[in-house]
Scaffold this active site. Structure first.
Site, short mmCIF file in Angstrom:
data_model
loop_
_atom_site.label_atom_id
_atom_site.label_comp_id
_atom_site.label_asym_id
_atom_site.label_seq_id
_atom_site.Cartn_x
_atom_site.Cartn_y
_atom_site.Cartn_z
N GLU A 397 37.21 33.09 57.54
CA GLU A 397 37.01 30.95 58.10
C GLU A 397 38.31 31.22 57.31
OE1 GLU A 397 32.93 33.52 57.65
OE2 GLU A 397 35.27 33.63 56.42
N GLN A 419 28.94 30.16 61.15
CA GLN A 419 28.64 30.80 61.08
C GLN A 419 27.09 30.22 60.18
OE1 GLN A 419 27.80 35.31 61.06
NE2 GLN A 419 28.34 35.18 63.18
N PHE A 420 27.47 30.06 59.48
CA PHE A 420 26.16 29.18 58.23
C PHE A 420 27.07 28.43 57.58
CE2 PHE A 420 23.67 33.02 59.96
CZ PHE A 420 22.76 32.83 59.72
N ASP A 422 27.48 27.89 54.71
CA ASP A 422 27.59 28.87 53.52
C ASP A 422 29.40 29.50 53.00
OD1 ASP A 422 23.91 29.45 51.98
OD2 ASP A 422 24.54 28.59 54.21
N PHE A 423 28.95 30.59 54.27
CA PHE A 423 29.82 31.18 54.88
C PHE A 423 31.36 30.33 54.54
CE2 PHE A 423 28.13 33.80 57.13
CZ PHE A 423 27.35 34.98 56.31
N HIS A 464 22.07 32.46 53.06
CA HIS A 464 22.15 31.48 54.40
C HIS A 464 21.27 30.10 54.22
CE1 HIS A 464 23.48 35.72 54.89
NE2 HIS A 464 23.61 35.60 56.19
#
Length: 658
Positions: A397, A419-420, A422-423, A464
């Protein structure tokens, strides 16, 4: 030092000598000024000038270079006016950052130089993005980026090399291995014999070059650069050199063995090249004196210009207005034709329309190409737009955000799908320290949209399910959008792609397939900073966003309560304070609902604003309702307890009865 194997005209040799001499003489003067207190800090590149000069001279003037703080030779070889450099180091207005950043922490599009940030690693992936833009436009250009050997230990270094290798990007990665980090010797930094060996792990061509031999550097980099232009690919080059002074002058060099200093003193790139040219009767003492006098006069004249410039005058309106790139919002209207679509369809439609509208827009993210993303939002995009613009990324990321920044620097637009949400923690650094600050620092905008699928209620557990907007609403320079309905999502995302500033666009994945709405088929936009008033009443103000909007609507319906203003913020930064204040001053009571854990949430900032600006109108305490102050759990009953929907009902009843 062997200069015999290289054959250049006398004019070229003398020009290279002058290019080495100039940064050395500037540094010697700066060290005097530092002792006199006329500059605040200095990072010396004495003994390393051949690298900066050789690389810069081997590149074309319209090819970007991303230097470090010991690469004065990059700036002088690009012929930046010295008075502007000196003004930069003194925090004067005619520098490159209006006094907002120091030393070499700046960039300039005019000279195709992109300066470092103190976190070092992110600039490597910025070079990836700049090079990607060149490649997409079929331009035969490369980008050179510098790192010290210490920076090669950062994850950003490895992420940037991996992306460059996978995408065959024309990047020249230059490692200045000068023996020490701040005080940490190389033996304590890595175990491989040569840092160039790391290139093999990424399938990347690599070289080791004597960093003190100007002719070896200029010759080999010229050949490598021409090869990269014809066959775009990354190349890793390790320059062996030594840092003759401290990390910065206050650090000193007491930790360096004297015999090591003596050994490298004999390898001084300027002194050795000068002796070689004298031996070959290309240079005479008379010529040296003439050159030194010319450079001395240039330095002195430009120092006087910088010294005579008035100290910068602070102006709060100027400072605040320079945080964001100016954006003239353009309203695109739609006709009456609508279709009933889901939230997720609205996002997909906006993405498709924006890629069509902005031919310089590149979408990047994990699995977004053939697979269509984990939520299938970009399904079919590859067939329509091709893999050059719809790009799968490795799981890195930080480097992808950096590459997006590089695309913006080189005149393109970028979207990054986390993607989420959280990431995003793995890409936090370049967002808050690069994208957010770059406009304010040196007037370069970050034309980047970061999509953030977020939120709980779907049993996805601690990694997530977060709604982490408060991480970013705190950071000046970022815009944060968080719609609750398909209509808003489509219009606001269209605006995000038109806006030249970095936008974090939060999409609650619990709403993706559960919320439907009649949405215009046409392309249209909605303005940032304007809340939506969903219900009107006289007794209480309910302020929320995202899934909280739907929880509030359901609660009001279940309670059969119809005397509340319900405000869907939609835009968190910029924030529609006017609508909030107007409502609270009317009702005298307010409750703020957020899905985020309550302590330190965005709801807390809204509550503070109301308390400061509407205190005389309040008939009850300002109430916040948020999730529990724990990580979000997986099991259904635990997650239900964590989320604030039921607590909101109780708090709302209490406030109505207050």
């Amino acid at each position: 030092m062997n200069y015999q194997d290289f054959h250049f005209s006398n004019a070229t040799l003398l020009d290279l000598y002058r290019s080495l001499l100039k940064p050395r003489m500037i540094e010697e003067k700066m060290l005097i000024l530092l002792r006199q207190g006329k500059i605040s800090k200095w990072f010396s590149g004495i003994g390393q000038e051949a690298i900066a000069v050789g690389v810069t001279r081997a590149l074309k003037d319209d090819e970007y270079i991303l230097p470090m703080h010991r690469n004065l030779g990059v700036f002088t070889s690009r012929n930046i006016p010295l008075h502007r450099l000196f003004a930069q180091w003194q925090g004067k207005a005619s520098g490159f950052t209006k006094g907002r950043d120091r030393s070499f922490h700046f960039g300039t599009q005019e000279y195709k130089i992109v300066g470092m940030i103190s976190h070092l690693g992110p600039q490597l992936s910025v070079a990836d993005g700049i090079a990607l833009a060149h490649k997409l436009r079929n331009e035969k250009k490369l980008t050179a980026v510098f790192s010290g050997e210490g920076g090669t230990s950062e994850g950003d270094f490895h992420e940037a090399l991996n992306i460059a290798s996978v995408w065959d990007l024309p990047v020249l990665f230059c490692i200045e291995n000068n023996g020490y980090g701040l005080s940490t010797p190389t033996i304590e930094q890595y175990r491989c014999k040569d840092l160039a060996d790391r290139g093999a792990g990424y399938g990347m061509e690599s070289h080791v070059i004597d960093g003190n031999n100007i002719l070896e550097i200029y010759t080999q980099i010229s050949e490598i650069a021409e090869s990269i232009r014809e066959e775009p690919r990354p190349v890793l080059v390790e320059f062996k050199t030594f840092r003759m002074r401290g990390h910065e002058e206050a650090s000193g060099t007491k930790y360096v063995p004297q015999e090591l200093m003596d050994e490298w003193q004999l390898k001084d790139p300027l002194k050795n090249f000068e002796e070689y040219l004298i031996e070959k009767e290309i240079l005479t003492q008379e010529t040296i004196d003439i050159l030194r006098n010319e450079i001395f006069s240039e330095i002195d004249e430009n120092l006087q210009l910088a010294f005579s410039e008035e100290v910068i005058v602070s102006d709060s309106s100027v400072e605040l207005n320079d945080v964001f790139e100016k954006f003239e919002y353009q309203q695109f209207e739609h006709n009456d034709k609508t279709e009933n679509i889901r939230f997720i369809d609205a996002i997909s439609q906006s993405l498709r329309a924006s890629v069509q509208k902005h031919t310089n827009l590149v979408l990047m993210g994990q699995d977004i190409a053939d697979y269509g993303g984990v939520f299938k939002i970009t399904a079919g995009f590859v067939e329509e737009f091709g893999k050059e613009r719809i790009r799968n990324t490795p799981i890195c990321e930080s480097a992808v955000v950096g590459a997006a920044m590089g695309l913006s620097i080189n005149g393109m637009k970028a979207m990054v799908e986390m993607q989420f949400s959280d990431f995003v923690s793995s890409g936090f650094n370049p967002i808050v320290n690069y994208l957010a600050k770059v406009k304010y620092r040196w007037n370069q905008n970050a034309d980047v949209v970061i999509r953030m699928p977020c939120g709980g209620g779907v049993g996805a557990g601690p990694f997530h399910s977060q709604t982490n907007e408060a991480w970013f609403t705190k950071v000046p320079g970022l815009k944060v959008i968080y719609p609750a309905f398909p209509y808003d999502a489509k219009g606001l995302l269209n605006t995000a792609f038109n806006d030249p500033n970095p936008v974090l666009f939060f999409e609650h994945k619990g709403l993706y397939r559960n919320i439907r709405q009649e949405v215009p088929v046409d392309y249209y936009t909605l303005p940032f900073g304007k809340a939506s008033i969903l219900k009107k009443g006289e007794e209480i103000s309910i302020i929320t966003y995202g899934a909280g909007v739907h929880w509030a609507l359901e609660t009001l319906d279940e309670m059969e309560y119809n005397n509340a203003d319900l405000i869907d913020l939609r835009s968190l930064q910029p924030l529609d304070l006017e609508s909030i204040f107007q409502s609270v001053r009317k009702t005298g009571k307010c409750i703020i609902l957020t899905e985020d854990s309550q302590f330190g949430s965005f709801a807390s900032e809204v509550a503070a604003q109301i308390s400061e600006n509407c205190f005389e109108h309040l008939d009850a305490p300002v109430v916040r309702v948020g999730s529990m102050d724990t990580p979000i759990p997986f099991a259904e009953n635990l997650e239900k307890q964590y989320l604030p929907k039921e607590r909101f009902r109780e708090k709302l009843k209490d406030l109505i009865e207050y």
